[in-house]
Scaffold this motif. Structure first.
Motif, PDB file in Angstrom:
ATOM      1  N   ASN A 160       0.851  -1.191   0.000  1.00 26.81           N
ATOM      2  CA  ASN A 160       0.000   0.000   0.000  1.00 26.81           C
ATOM      3  C   ASN A 160       0.879   1.230   0.000  1.00 26.81           C
ATOM      4  O   ASN A 160       1.838   1.328   0.784  1.00 26.81           O
ATOM      5  CB  ASN A 160      -0.924   0.022   1.231  1.00 26.81           C
ATOM      6  N   ASP A 161       0.582   2.162  -0.892  1.00 29.88           N
ATOM      7  CA  ASP A 161       1.305   3.427  -0.953  1.00 29.88           C
ATOM      8  C   ASP A 161       2.813   3.221  -1.094  1.00 29.88           C
ATOM      9  O   ASP A 161       3.618   3.900  -0.475  1.00 29.88           O
ATOM     10  CB  ASP A 161       1.003   4.266   0.288  1.00 29.88           C
ATOM     11  N   GLU A 179     -16.101   5.903   9.708  1.00 35.16           N
ATOM     12  CA  GLU A 179     -15.118   6.953   9.411  1.00 35.16           C
ATOM     13  C   GLU A 179     -13.939   6.420   8.605  1.00 35.16           C
ATOM     14  O   GLU A 179     -13.459   7.092   7.682  1.00 35.16           O
ATOM     15  CB  GLU A 179     -14.618   7.582  10.719  1.00 35.16           C
ATOM     16  N   THR A 193     -13.620   6.464   4.781  1.00 32.10           N
ATOM     17  CA  THR A 193     -13.530   7.745   4.081  1.00 32.10           C
ATOM     18  C   THR A 193     -12.080   8.188   3.905  1.00 32.10           C
ATOM     19  O   THR A 193     -11.178   7.732   4.617  1.00 32.10           O
ATOM     20  CB  THR A 193     -14.280   8.835   4.871  1.00 32.10           C
ATOM     21  N   ASP A 194     -11.867   9.101   2.972  1.00 27.98           N
ATOM     22  CA  ASP A 194     -10.526   9.631   2.736  1.00 27.98           C
ATOM     23  C   ASP A 194      -9.996  10.387   3.951  1.00 27.98           C
ATOM     24  O   ASP A 194      -8.786  10.427   4.191  1.00 27.98           O
ATOM     25  CB  ASP A 194     -10.533  10.567   1.524  1.00 27.98           C
ATOM     26  N   SER A 195     -10.886  10.984   4.736  1.00 28.19           N
ATOM     27  CA  SER A 195     -10.452  11.801   5.873  1.00 28.19           C
ATOM     28  C   SER A 195      -9.877  10.968   7.005  1.00 28.19           C
ATOM     29  O   SER A 195      -8.976  11.421   7.713  1.00 28.19           O
ATOM     30  CB  SER A 195     -11.639  12.627   6.404  1.00 28.19           C
ATOM     31  N   GLY A 247      -9.340   7.254   6.679  1.00 25.17           N
ATOM     32  CA  GLY A 247      -8.858   5.935   6.272  1.00 25.17           C
ATOM     33  C   GLY A 247      -7.364   5.777   6.245  1.00 25.17           C
ATOM     34  O   GLY A 247      -6.864   4.644   6.126  1.00 25.17           O
ATOM     35  N   GLU A 248      -6.615   6.862   6.329  1.00 21.07           N
ATOM     36  CA  GLU A 248      -5.149   6.816   6.374  1.00 21.07           C
ATOM     37  C   GLU A 248      -4.560   5.996   5.225  1.00 21.07           C
ATOM     38  O   GLU A 248      -3.571   5.285   5.383  1.00 21.07           O
ATOM     39  CB  GLU A 248      -4.663   6.241   7.708  1.00 21.07           C
ATOM     40  N   GLY A 249      -5.186   6.093   4.037  1.00 20.60           N
ATOM     41  CA  GLY A 249      -4.673   5.401   2.865  1.00 20.60           C
ATOM     42  C   GLY A 249      -5.204   3.989   2.692  1.00 20.60           C
ATOM     43  O   GLY A 249      -4.965   3.355   1.651  1.00 20.60           O
ATOM     44  N   GLN A 275      -8.531   3.243   2.989  1.00 25.79           N
ATOM     45  CA  GLN A 275      -9.974   3.309   2.794  1.00 25.79           C
ATOM     46  C   GLN A 275     -10.445   2.473   1.601  1.00 25.79           C
ATOM     47  O   GLN A 275     -11.562   1.937   1.613  1.00 25.79           O
ATOM     48  CB  GLN A 275     -10.445   4.765   2.643  1.00 25.79           C
ATOM     49  N   ASN A 276      -9.611   2.331   0.573  1.00 20.17           N
ATOM     50  CA  ASN A 276     -10.043   1.582  -0.609  1.00 20.17           C
ATOM     51  C   ASN A 276     -10.162   0.086  -0.319  1.00 20.17           C
ATOM     52  O   ASN A 276     -11.148  -0.556  -0.688  1.00 20.17           O
ATOM     53  CB  ASN A 276      -9.076   1.829  -1.766  1.00 20.17           C
ATOM     54  N   GLN A 332     -13.113  -0.406   1.843  1.00 18.45           N
ATOM     55  CA  GLN A 332     -14.351  -0.353   1.067  1.00 18.45           C
ATOM     56  C   GLN A 332     -14.613  -1.696   0.391  1.00 18.45           C
ATOM     57  O   GLN A 332     -15.757  -2.162   0.337  1.00 18.45           O
ATOM     58  CB  GLN A 332     -14.274   0.760   0.016  1.00 18.45           C
TER      59      GLN A 332
END
Length: 475
Positions: A192-193, A219, A222-224, A226-228, A230-231, A234
């Motif tokens: 990730n990232d 929470e 969400t992008d706010s 999820g600290e990267g 979130q996808n 989801q």
């Protein structure tokens, strides 16, 4: 059912934060409901109750290319069986975390947990993992151990206590520490990232993912928040459950707490709590006055905990007829301005830059209000403790703070605390002013205190929620 918990800390043996409280309370609650619970954690140098441990066995394990000694000790507490993984190279040092080789230390621990199951024959129905330190157990189990006959059929649950700490590291460590093929990085299972991410791997490989409050579960999608991650969350959202943490009502109890001056319960809180208040004021060097509102803050002094808001409005708060007690330590950027404010307003603000469990109990017992304006809070236990002690929380509506504090409604006389929505210093100050206004009406305030102490935030309901999730896997 048999549930094995893998964790880096657990009360009463070792603690650095709320994770230890959860792992000291949830297994106990499940045992009381008739299930077998085993907790596995490292045997640290600074452990409490070390003289109660019993040696069990030892064996060698491979951590990547390293052959490592693994000792096993055992203890029982509150009906829960604890196993301690011993390796002096990795764990005979001060503290729990913060070392350059933390990734290697917990890679060893992850292997040790899985090897333990077969060495002492404690195959679980559920293997429950907690935070990044144990996250790679899910990957190791699915990619390696699940192929052995003994290990087949174990269900893996991973709990996110704080998504901000993910176990990010160099991709080379996937093979070097865990002996896994690099294709697991390149196909995205553990990537990730642009780095090897242990929490991402656990989210991918676990059968169920839980987190520590219903609001936080929403929470982190969400992008706010999820600290990267979130996808991937989801993608697994149908396997994600938010279960609010509880507190242990046996130990967190103003009627029996040995750390406070005067014991009380809901039947005598109106008379007894003020005795604790006057004693706290004396201990903290503040003028003894039962009528002045006393606000407590017990926290790590970090950006997550809303210290920017507190410092931004502290001078304004000092203009009110109020006293404030702060207990905690942390970042110098917060400690230094608080020192200056406390020196100037020494008759209104008591600053205690340390960790002191006894004083924290006396703050919960003696204060009228408890301020917790966190930027984010996966669950939070301090607001629950303050409710238990009849101290009214003032919180921001995020994560577990939103789920555990019911805002006061003066029109129908309901609620047990005060809350504000946005991370904004003006909003925080407005709700503090509102709480100070309500405090002047003693009848309303006593109603708030009684409702706070009646709030049921123990582990009973939450343990049932975990059992429902566990049973859904076994069925």
């Amino acid at each position: 059912m048999r549930i094995v918990f893998a964790t880096s800390e657990a009360n009463p043996y070792i603690k650095s934060g709320g994770l230890a409280d959860v792992l000291g309370s949830l297994p106990k609650a499940l045992v009381q409901k008739g299930h077998e619970c085993i907790v596995v954690l490292p045997k640290y140098q600074d452990m409490k109750l070390a003289d109660t441990l019993e040696y069990v066995t030892n064996y060698d394990i491979w951590v990547g290319w390293r052959k490592c000694y693994c000792g096993v000790f055992k203890a029982e507490y509150d009906g829960v069986t604890y196993y301690f993984i011993d390796n002096e190279q990795y764990f005979r040092r001060p503290g729990l975390y913060g070392y350059d080789d933390d990734n290697e230390r917990f890679a060893f621990f992850d292997f040790a947990v899985l090897e333990l199951l077969s060495h002492i024959d404690v195959k679980p129905d559920i293997l429950h993992l907690h935070d990044w330190q144990t996250a790679m157990i899910a990957t190791l189990y699915k990619e390696r151990y699940a192929y052995y006959e003994y290990y087949q059929g174990i269900k893996v649950v991973f709990t996110i206590h704080n998504i901000a700490y993910q176990g990010k590291c160099d991709p080379a460590l996937l093979s070097d520490h865990f002996g896994l093929d690099n294709y697991l990085y390149y196909n995205g299972n553990c990537r990730n990232d642009g780095c090897f991410n242990m929490m991402k791997a656990a989210i991918y490989y676990s059968d169920i993912i839980t987190t520590v409050s219903p609001t936080y579960a929403k929470e982190i999608l969400t992008d706010s928040f999820g600290e990267g991650l979130q996808n991937i969350l989801q993608m697994r959202r149908h396997d994600l459950y938010g279960i609010l943490n509880g507190i242990d009502y046996d130990t967190i109890n103003p009627a029996t707490d040995p750390e406070i001056v005067e014991h009380f319960d809901i039947t005598n809180v109106d008379e007894k709590k003020v005795i604790n208040k006057l004693a706290l004021q004396k201990e903290c060097g503040l003028p003894e006055n039962k009528d002045v509102p006393l606000i407590g803050i017990v926290t790590r002094l970090t950006w997550q905990k809303g210290l920017d808001l507190i410092i931004n409005r502290m001078e304004e708060l000092m203009k009110r007829d109020v006293q404030v007690v702060i207990l905690g330590a942390g970042d110098q950027k917060y400690e230094e301005p608080l020192k200056g404010i406390a020196a100037y307003h020494n008759q209104k603000l008591s600053l205690n830059l340390k960790y002191d469990f006894g004083l924290s109990c006396r703050i919960y017992a003696g204060c009228d209000m408890f301020l917790m304006p966190s930027l984010f809070e996966p669950c939070g236990l301090s607001q629950m403790m303050s409710l238990r002690y009849g101290t009214i929380p003032i919180v921001r509506e995020t994560g577990g703070l939103k789920d555990s504090v019911e805002p006061y409604n003066e029109f129908n006389n309901t609620g047990d605390g005060f809350s504000f929505t946005n991370y904004n210093a003006h909003e925080m100050m407005d709700i503090i002013d509102y709480a100070l206004k309500v405090y002047q009406d003693k009848e309303q305030w006593q109603g708030l205190v009684h409702r706070a102490m009646e709030a049921k935030l123990d582990w009973d309901k939450s343990a049932d929620a975990y059992l429902k999730v566990f049973n859904s896997l076994l069925d």
